[in-house]
Enzyme design. Structure first.
Site, PDB file in Angstrom:
ATOM      1  N   CYS A 264     -17.289  47.299  17.624  1.00  0.00           N
ATOM      2  CA  CYS A 264     -16.394  46.847  18.651  1.00  0.00           C
ATOM      3  C   CYS A 264     -15.404  47.739  18.619  1.00  0.00           C
ATOM      4  O   CYS A 264     -15.304  48.923  17.696  1.00  0.00           O
ATOM      5  CB  CYS A 264     -16.071  45.460  18.899  1.00  0.00           C
ATOM      6  SG  CYS A 264     -14.997  44.787  17.761  1.00  0.00           S
ATOM      7  N   THR A 265     -14.174  47.476  18.956  1.00  0.00           N
ATOM      8  CA  THR A 265     -12.942  48.278  19.160  1.00  0.00           C
ATOM      9  C   THR A 265     -12.160  48.189  17.704  1.00  0.00           C
ATOM     10  O   THR A 265     -11.750  48.793  16.835  1.00  0.00           O
ATOM     11  CB  THR A 265     -12.120  48.337  20.271  1.00  0.00           C
ATOM     12  OG1 THR A 265     -13.016  48.637  21.501  1.00  0.00           O
ATOM     13  CG2 THR A 265     -10.801  49.249  20.260  1.00  0.00           C
ATOM     14  N   GLY A 266     -11.701  46.903  17.706  1.00  0.00           N
ATOM     15  CA  GLY A 266     -10.827  46.559  16.743  1.00  0.00           C
ATOM     16  C   GLY A 266     -11.217  45.734  15.388  1.00  0.00           C
ATOM     17  O   GLY A 266     -10.761  45.606  14.375  1.00  0.00           O
ATOM     18  N   ASN A 267     -12.519  45.166  15.756  1.00  0.00           N
ATOM     19  CA  ASN A 267     -13.258  44.660  14.766  1.00  0.00           C
ATOM     20  C   ASN A 267     -12.477  43.154  14.349  1.00  0.00           C
ATOM     21  O   ASN A 267     -12.231  42.692  13.026  1.00  0.00           O
ATOM     22  CB  ASN A 267     -13.294  45.318  13.400  1.00  0.00           C
ATOM     23  CG  ASN A 267     -14.448  44.673  12.516  1.00  0.00           C
ATOM     24  OD1 ASN A 267     -14.141  44.732  11.292  1.00  0.00           O
ATOM     25  ND2 ASN A 267     -15.666  44.103  12.907  1.00  0.00           N
ATOM     26  N   THR A 268     -11.756  42.516  15.382  1.00  0.00           N
ATOM     27  CA  THR A 268     -11.226  41.196  14.989  1.00  0.00           C
ATOM     28  C   THR A 268     -11.775  40.351  15.968  1.00  0.00           C
ATOM     29  O   THR A 268     -11.394  39.069  15.615  1.00  0.00           O
ATOM     30  CB  THR A 268      -9.732  41.575  15.173  1.00  0.00           C
ATOM     31  OG1 THR A 268      -9.201  41.896  16.537  1.00  0.00           O
ATOM     32  CG2 THR A 268      -9.018  42.543  14.083  1.00  0.00           C
ATOM     33  N   CYS A 269     -12.352  40.499  16.891  1.00  0.00           N
ATOM     34  CA  CYS A 269     -13.002  39.561  17.900  1.00  0.00           C
ATOM     35  C   CYS A 269     -14.295  39.559  18.094  1.00  0.00           C
ATOM     36  O   CYS A 269     -14.973  38.473  17.511  1.00  0.00           O
ATOM     37  CB  CYS A 269     -12.363  39.815  19.315  1.00  0.00           C
ATOM     38  SG  CYS A 269     -10.452  39.869  19.366  1.00  0.00           S
ATOM     39  N   ARG A 270     -14.935  40.448  18.779  1.00  0.00           N
ATOM     40  CA  ARG A 270     -16.345  40.521  19.368  1.00  0.00           C
ATOM     41  C   ARG A 270     -17.228  40.963  18.177  1.00  0.00           C
ATOM     42  O   ARG A 270     -18.229  40.000  17.754  1.00  0.00           O
ATOM     43  CB  ARG A 270     -16.678  41.454  20.277  1.00  0.00           C
ATOM     44  CG  ARG A 270     -16.111  41.146  21.707  1.00  0.00           C
ATOM     45  CD  ARG A 270     -16.222  41.894  22.660  1.00  0.00           C
ATOM     46  NE  ARG A 270     -15.301  43.404  22.416  1.00  0.00           N
ATOM     47  CZ  ARG A 270     -15.113  44.463  23.001  1.00  0.00           C
ATOM     48  NH1 ARG A 270     -16.185  44.584  24.132  1.00  0.00           N
ATOM     49  NH2 ARG A 270     -14.362  45.278  22.814  1.00  0.00           N
TER      50      ARG A 270
ATOM     51  N   ASP B 191     -14.501  42.340  26.218  1.00  0.00           N
ATOM     52  CA  ASP B 191     -13.422  42.055  25.297  1.00  0.00           C
ATOM     53  C   ASP B 191     -12.601  40.628  25.209  1.00  0.00           C
ATOM     54  O   ASP B 191     -12.025  40.776  26.611  1.00  0.00           O
ATOM     55  CB  ASP B 191     -12.651  43.150  25.192  1.00  0.00           C
ATOM     56  CG  ASP B 191     -11.769  43.229  23.954  1.00  0.00           C
ATOM     57  OD1 ASP B 191     -11.631  42.223  23.146  1.00  0.00           O
ATOM     58  OD2 ASP B 191     -11.069  44.333  23.558  1.00  0.00           O
TER      59      ASP B 191
END
Length: 285
Positions: A7-13, A106
């Site tokens: 994903c984008t930030g690797n903190t949620c999805r 997201d």
């Protein structure tokens, strides 16, 4: 098999997807990474709570960017959105990229309910991924367990096939890099290369007839090229039968250029070979 969720930030999805997938697939090596992140950020608290609904603890997860090592090791990148896939496909090839579900929105900045809905969408997408893994060709590094299957490909595709003994010896060569296309445990095709002093030579590339025209040869070739780039090779060289127009078209589509010929190079039947090279210097950039 190594799967990396993107994903984008690797903190949620992607941490959610990694955790949920690991629970049902403990035999598969699984990671997650972000395309626009840094090392060490804590996972979203709402993601941690949402994961607990599935009996999964991701509280120790910290963010990581997609590294060179992970880029080289991963067999299948599972992207959480189509935009992530579009960024990866030019680098690793379409055959190594999979979009989860129809793309997962997201949840960053949203309420706990938004995160829980995200987790439900991810879980549904993972159920489909598990089904699709039964038919997807996974391009991965060859192991000793694959020798029999690769020998079967050789027997079907070549008049003078390599034996299991020869394949085993080549696999033990520290300069050799072999990749297989694995479809639910069946070896559908394979490719071998040897890199010495900056020169990569293609030993063989072959796909079983029933799996041809499905992009497998392209996926094998793209993975081998990427491997060669990051090994520091300056060029890749190969020979191809003059009459093998399908293979010639494949190589030229990947930027290989004809450099010469070898008279009577092939046997059964005797035929000349074209020599093709692809120069790699600068392709990292």
């Amino acid at each position: 098999m190594i799967i990396t969720f993107i994903c984008t930030g690797n903190t949620c999805r992607s941490p959610l997807a990694e955790g949920l997938f690991k629970k049902t697939n403990p035999e598969i090596e699984v990671y997650s990474a972000g395309l626009n992140t840094v090392f060490g950020m804590d996972v979203s608290e709402n993601s941690v709570i949402a994961a607990k609904d599935y009996g999964v603890d991701i509280s120790e997860h910290v963010s990581r960017p997609l590294s060179k090592e992970l880029l080289m090791a991963t067999d299948l990148f599972v992207c959480l959105s189509h935009s992530h896939a579009m960024q990866l496909i030019p680098i690793v090839g379409k055959g190594r990229v999979y979009v989860l579900g129809n793309g997962i929105s997201d949840p960053y900045g949203g309420s706990l309910d938004v995160y829980k809905q995200c987790a439900r969408e991810i879980n549904e997408g993972l159920l489909q991924l598990n089904e699709d893994l039964k038919s997807l060709p996974i391009i991965r590094h060859m192991t000793k367990d694959d020798i029999k299957g690769v020998a079967e490909v050789e027997q079907e595709c070549f008049a003078s096939p390599w034996s299991e003994k020869s394949l085993s010896e080549e696999l033990e060569n520290s300069n050799a890099y072999f990749f297989v296309a694995d479809i639910n445990g069946e070896i559908a095709g394979y490719m071998g290369t040897i890199s010495v002093f900056g020169e990569c030579s293609v030993t063989n590339i072959a796909v079983k007839e029933k799996y041809r025209n499905k992009g497998i040869a392209s996926s094998l070739l793209q993975r081998a090229i990427l491997n060669s780039i990051y090994m520091g090779d300056e060029f890749i060289t190969l020979e191809v039968r003059k009459s093998n127009t399908a293979a010639i078209s494949l190589y030229e589509n990947f930027g290989f250029r004809k450099m010469g010929e070898r008279k009577n190079f092939y046997r059964l039947p005797t035929e000349d070979a074209f020599i093709y090279n692809k120069y790699l210097k600068g392709e990292k950039e």
